[in-house]
Design a protein around this motif. Structure first.
Motif, PDB file in Angstrom:
ATOM      1  N   VAL A 109      -1.962  77.518 101.672  1.00  0.00           N
ATOM      2  CA  VAL A 109      -3.125  78.256 102.205  1.00  0.00           C
ATOM      3  C   VAL A 109      -3.823  79.084 101.120  1.00  0.00           C
ATOM      4  O   VAL A 109      -4.700  79.890 101.424  1.00  0.00           O
ATOM      5  CB  VAL A 109      -2.737  79.152 103.414  1.00  0.00           C
ATOM      6  N   GLY A 110      -3.406  78.916  99.865  1.00  0.00           N
ATOM      7  CA  GLY A 110      -4.066  79.638  98.763  1.00  0.00           C
ATOM      8  C   GLY A 110      -3.674  81.103  98.694  1.00  0.00           C
ATOM      9  O   GLY A 110      -4.450  81.940  98.215  1.00  0.00           O
ATOM     10  N   PHE A 111      -2.456  81.431  99.172  1.00  0.00           N
ATOM     11  CA  PHE A 111      -1.976  82.807  99.064  1.00  0.00           C
ATOM     12  C   PHE A 111      -1.182  82.957  97.762  1.00  0.00           C
ATOM     13  O   PHE A 111      -0.863  81.978  97.096  1.00  0.00           O
ATOM     14  CB  PHE A 111      -1.091  83.162 100.280  1.00  0.00           C
ATOM     15  N   ASN A 126      -6.774  83.006 106.149  1.00  0.00           N
ATOM     16  CA  ASN A 126      -7.736  83.539 105.169  1.00  0.00           C
ATOM     17  C   ASN A 126      -8.932  84.237 105.817  1.00  0.00           C
ATOM     18  O   ASN A 126      -9.807  84.734 105.101  1.00  0.00           O
ATOM     19  CB  ASN A 126      -8.239  82.414 104.258  1.00  0.00           C
ATOM     20  N   ARG A 163     -15.270  89.356 103.206  1.00  0.00           N
ATOM     21  CA  ARG A 163     -16.229  89.613 102.123  1.00  0.00           C
ATOM     22  C   ARG A 163     -16.900  88.332 101.639  1.00  0.00           C
ATOM     23  O   ARG A 163     -18.097  88.299 101.375  1.00  0.00           O
ATOM     24  CB  ARG A 163     -15.474  90.270 100.960  1.00  0.00           C
ATOM     25  N   ARG A 177     -11.398  77.268 103.008  1.00  0.00           N
ATOM     26  CA  ARG A 177     -12.151  78.414 103.508  1.00  0.00           C
ATOM     27  C   ARG A 177     -13.284  78.029 104.458  1.00  0.00           C
ATOM     28  O   ARG A 177     -13.795  78.892 105.180  1.00  0.00           O
ATOM     29  CB  ARG A 177     -12.741  79.233 102.332  1.00  0.00           C
ATOM     30  N   ARG A 225     -15.421  79.205  92.583  1.00  0.00           N
ATOM     31  CA  ARG A 225     -15.787  79.117  93.998  1.00  0.00           C
ATOM     32  C   ARG A 225     -17.300  79.106  94.211  1.00  0.00           C
ATOM     33  O   ARG A 225     -17.786  78.635  95.222  1.00  0.00           O
ATOM     34  CB  ARG A 225     -15.171  80.292  94.762  1.00  0.00           C
ATOM     35  N   LEU A 259      -9.716  84.842  90.689  1.00  0.00           N
ATOM     36  CA  LEU A 259     -10.281  83.929  91.689  1.00  0.00           C
ATOM     37  C   LEU A 259     -11.753  84.240  91.998  1.00  0.00           C
ATOM     38  O   LEU A 259     -12.569  83.348  92.188  1.00  0.00           O
ATOM     39  CB  LEU A 259      -9.424  84.049  92.963  1.00  0.00           C
ATOM     40  N   HIS A 260     -12.060  85.514  92.092  1.00  0.00           N
ATOM     41  CA  HIS A 260     -13.438  85.956  92.328  1.00  0.00           C
ATOM     42  C   HIS A 260     -13.757  87.099  91.355  1.00  0.00           C
ATOM     43  O   HIS A 260     -12.843  87.738  90.824  1.00  0.00           O
ATOM     44  CB  HIS A 260     -13.605  86.473  93.766  1.00  0.00           C
ATOM     45  N   ASP A 287     -14.654  90.055  92.013  1.00  0.00           N
ATOM     46  CA  ASP A 287     -14.169  91.381  92.432  1.00  0.00           C
ATOM     47  C   ASP A 287     -12.670  91.582  92.226  1.00  0.00           C
ATOM     48  O   ASP A 287     -12.122  92.592  92.635  1.00  0.00           O
ATOM     49  CB  ASP A 287     -14.578  91.693  93.878  1.00  0.00           C
ATOM     50  N   VAL A 288     -11.986  90.608  91.621  1.00  0.00           N
ATOM     51  CA  VAL A 288     -10.594  90.887  91.260  1.00  0.00           C
ATOM     52  C   VAL A 288     -10.467  91.252  89.782  1.00  0.00           C
ATOM     53  O   VAL A 288      -9.382  91.582  89.315  1.00  0.00           O
ATOM     54  CB  VAL A 288      -9.611  89.754  91.669  1.00  0.00           C
ATOM     55  N   ASN A 304      -9.998  95.965  93.186  1.00  0.00           N
ATOM     56  CA  ASN A 304     -10.445  95.532  94.513  1.00  0.00           C
ATOM     57  C   ASN A 304     -10.463  96.668  95.535  1.00  0.00           C
ATOM     58  O   ASN A 304      -9.829  96.588  96.593  1.00  0.00           O
ATOM     59  CB  ASN A 304      -9.587  94.355  94.973  1.00  0.00           C
ATOM     60  N   GLY A 325      -2.175  87.744 100.251  1.00  0.00           N
ATOM     61  CA  GLY A 325      -3.177  86.711 100.531  1.00  0.00           C
ATOM     62  C   GLY A 325      -4.110  86.451  99.360  1.00  0.00           C
ATOM     63  O   GLY A 325      -5.014  85.630  99.453  1.00  0.00           O
ATOM     64  N   ALA A 326      -3.928  87.187  98.253  1.00  0.00           N
ATOM     65  CA  ALA A 326      -4.718  87.034  97.019  1.00  0.00           C
ATOM     66  C   ALA A 326      -6.080  87.744  97.068  1.00  0.00           C
ATOM     67  O   ALA A 326      -7.047  87.302  96.456  1.00  0.00           O
ATOM     68  CB  ALA A 326      -4.889  85.570  96.610  1.00  0.00           C
ATOM     69  N   GLY A 327      -6.123  88.819  97.815  1.00  0.00           N
ATOM     70  CA  GLY A 327      -7.333  89.645  97.839  1.00  0.00           C
ATOM     71  C   GLY A 327      -6.929  91.031  98.316  1.00  0.00           C
ATOM     72  O   GLY A 327      -5.823  91.211  98.815  1.00  0.00           O
ATOM     73  N   CYS A 387     -12.201  92.578  99.255  1.00  0.00           N
ATOM     74  CA  CYS A 387     -12.266  91.253  99.895  1.00  0.00           C
ATOM     75  C   CYS A 387     -12.113  91.351 101.408  1.00  0.00           C
ATOM     76  O   CYS A 387     -12.560  90.463 102.137  1.00  0.00           O
ATOM     77  CB  CYS A 387     -11.149  90.346  99.402  1.00  0.00           C
TER      78      CYS A 387
HETATM   79  N1  LIG Z   1     -13.222  88.270  97.455  1.00  0.00           N
HETATM   80  C1  LIG Z   1     -12.010  87.851  97.186  1.00  0.00           C
HETATM   81  N2  LIG Z   1     -11.451  88.160  96.056  1.00  0.00           N
HETATM   82  N3  LIG Z   1     -11.396  87.083  98.094  1.00  0.00           N
HETATM   83  C2  LIG Z   1     -10.050  86.637  97.989  1.00  0.00           C
HETATM   84  C3  LIG Z   1      -9.835  85.424  98.820  1.00  0.00           C
HETATM   85  C4  LIG Z   1      -8.429  84.904  98.714  1.00  0.00           C
HETATM   86  C5  LIG Z   1      -8.196  83.695  99.568  1.00  0.00           C
HETATM   87  N4  LIG Z   1      -6.819  83.421  99.662  1.00  0.00           N
HETATM   88  C6  LIG Z   1      -8.917  82.461  99.038  1.00  0.00           C
HETATM   89  O1  LIG Z   1      -8.266  81.606  98.505  1.00  0.00           O
HETATM   90  O2  LIG Z   1     -10.097  82.297  99.148  1.00  0.00           O
END
Ligand SMILES: NC(=[NH2+])NCCC[C@H](N)C(=O)O
Length: 311
Positions: A38-40, A84, A89, A109, A158, A189-190, A192-193, A256, A295-297, A301
Motif C-alpha cells: 500500500v506504499g507505507f 491512504n 493533502r 492513490r 508523482r 516522495l513529495h 513537503d517531506v 511535514n 503511512g509515509a506522510g 499530508c
Molecule cells: N503529501 C505527502 N507527502 N503525502 C504522503 C503520501 C503517502 C502515501 N503513502 C502515498 O504513497 O501516496
C-alpha cells in the motif's frame, strides 16, 4: 454531514487557519508484506493511528479552526479499505478563491482521489473548481504556495508535465512557477517531506536541496525556455531565508508540519523542542503522529487548508 456549500480561500502557507479538511484513518491494520503493497513505510496499527488523528483534530479545533472530516461522508466498502485516504493533502488545494483538484497517475492513490474529489465537487460551486489538465499529474504534497503569484512544485515522481502544469497555473493568474525534481525515494516522495515554509519568512529545507536547480517558468516569458536558479536565491527573491536542516535521511518530522498562522505551528511531538529552541519567536504545538507517519506522510499530508485569512 455538511449542509452548506464550502467556499475556499487561501493565498499562503501561513495565513491564519480558519477551516481545514481532514480524513480519519480506515480501521484496518497494515502488517507485514501489506506495508509495501500500500506504499507505507512501516506497519500501521489502525487504533493507535485513529487516536493520534483525533488528537491532531482536537489541536486544530483548540486553535479555533473549523475541521471537516470527510471520512464519514463517503459510504462504500472500498473506501473503508483505502488506507491512504488520510493523505488528503495530495488530492487538491484551495488556492485563492478556487479549489484546484489534482490527478494521480499512481494507481494506488487514484481511488482515494476519486472518492475525496467526488465529495469536494458536491460541496463546492462548480465555478470554483479547476481540474489539473488530463495530460499531467499533480499531487498537492508537491505543491507549495510561495505567495499569491508564485508556487514551487516537485515534478518527476508523482507530479508530471511541467509545461502543462505551468500553463494550467498561468491560466488562473499565477505568474511564476518554480519546478524542482527530487530523488524518487520514499524519503522524498513529495516536496513537503523535504521542505516547508515556517512562520512568516523562513523556509526550512533538506540540505541536499542546495544541489537542486529550480527551473523557473514565468507567464510573462514569450519563450518556453525556463530560467535556472538555486533554491536559496529563488526563495530569497520572494523574501524568505533558508534554514538548512540537519543532514538526515528521513526528515518527515522536521518538514511535514502545518503553520496555523505566522507565529504558531502544529508539529510532530518529536521535533517540537528542537524547533522551539531554534525559533523562540514562534510557538510550536506538538502532537503525536508517529503511528500516522508509518503511512509515509505526516501533519501537512494529513491536512488540506481550506480557509486561511490574509494577515
Ligand atoms: N503529501 C505527502 N507527502 N503525502 C504522503 C503520501 C503517502 C502515501 N503513502 C502515498 O504513497 O501516496
Amino acid at each position: 454531514m455538511l449542509k452548506q456549500k464550502l467556499k475556499p480561500y487561501c493565498y499562503s502557507e501561513n495565513g491564519s487557519l480558519k477551516e481545514i479538511i481532514v480524513c480519519s484513518p480506515a480501521k484496518h491494520n497494515v502488517l507485514g508484506p501489506e506495508v509495501s503493497a500500500v506504499g507505507f513505510a512501516k506497519e500501521f496499527i489502525a487504533e493507535k493511528a485513529y487516536e493520534q488523528h483525533c488528537q491532531m483534530k482536537m489541536k486544530l479545533k483548540d486553535f479555533g479552526c473549523i475541521v471537516h472530516d470527510l471520512s464519514t461522508e463517503v459510504s462504500s466498502s472500498l473506501w473503508d479499505r483505502l488506507v491512504n485516504r488520510i493523505f488528503i493533502r495530495d488530492v487538491g488545494a484551495a488556492f485563492g478563491e478556487r479549489m484546484l483538484l489534482g490527478a494521480s497517475d499512481n494507481e494506488l492513490r487514484q481511488p482515494d482521489f476519486y472518492f475525496s474529489q467526488t465529495f469536494l465537487k458536491e460541496f463546492l460551486d462548480k465555478s470554483d473548481i479547476h481540474l489539473a489538465p488530463s495530460s499531467s499529474s499533480l499531487e498537492f504534497g508537491d505543491f507549495l504556495i510561495i505567495n499569491p503569484d508564485c508556487v514551487l512544485i516537485n515534478t518527476g515522481h508523482r507530479s508530471k508535465n511541467r509545461l502543462e502544469l505551468a500553463n494550467f497555473l498561468f491560466a488562473i493568474g499565477i505568474e511564476e512557477v518554480g519546478f524542482v525534481s527530487l530523488p524518487k525515494t520514499i524519503e522524498s516522495l513529495h516536496l513537503d517531506v523535504v521542505c516547508n515554509i515556517l512562520g512568516k519568512d523562513i523556509f526550512v529545507a533538506a540540505s541536499f536541496l542546495r544541489f537542486s536547480a529550480v527551473s523557473i517558468f514565468k507567464s510573462s516569458s514569450v519563450s518556453y525556455e525556463p530560467e535556472y536558479s538555486t533554491i536559496d536565491s529563488f526563495i530569497g527573491r520572494h523574501g524568505f531565508s533558508v534554514y538548512w536542516l540537519p543532514n538526515k535521511e528521513y526528515l518527515l518530522d522536521y518538514t511535514n508540519f502545518i503553520n496555523l498562522n505566522k507565529q504558531t505551528v502544529l508539529i510532530s511531538d518529536e521535533t517540537a523542542a528542537y524547533y522551539q529552541e531554534l525559533f523562540p519567536h514562534i510557538e510550536f504545538i506538538g502532537t503525536e503522529v508517529n503511528q500516522l507517519q508509518h503511512g509515509a506522510g505526516s501533519i501537512r499530508c494529513l491536512t488540506m487548508p481550506f480557509v486561511r485569512e490574509d494577515d
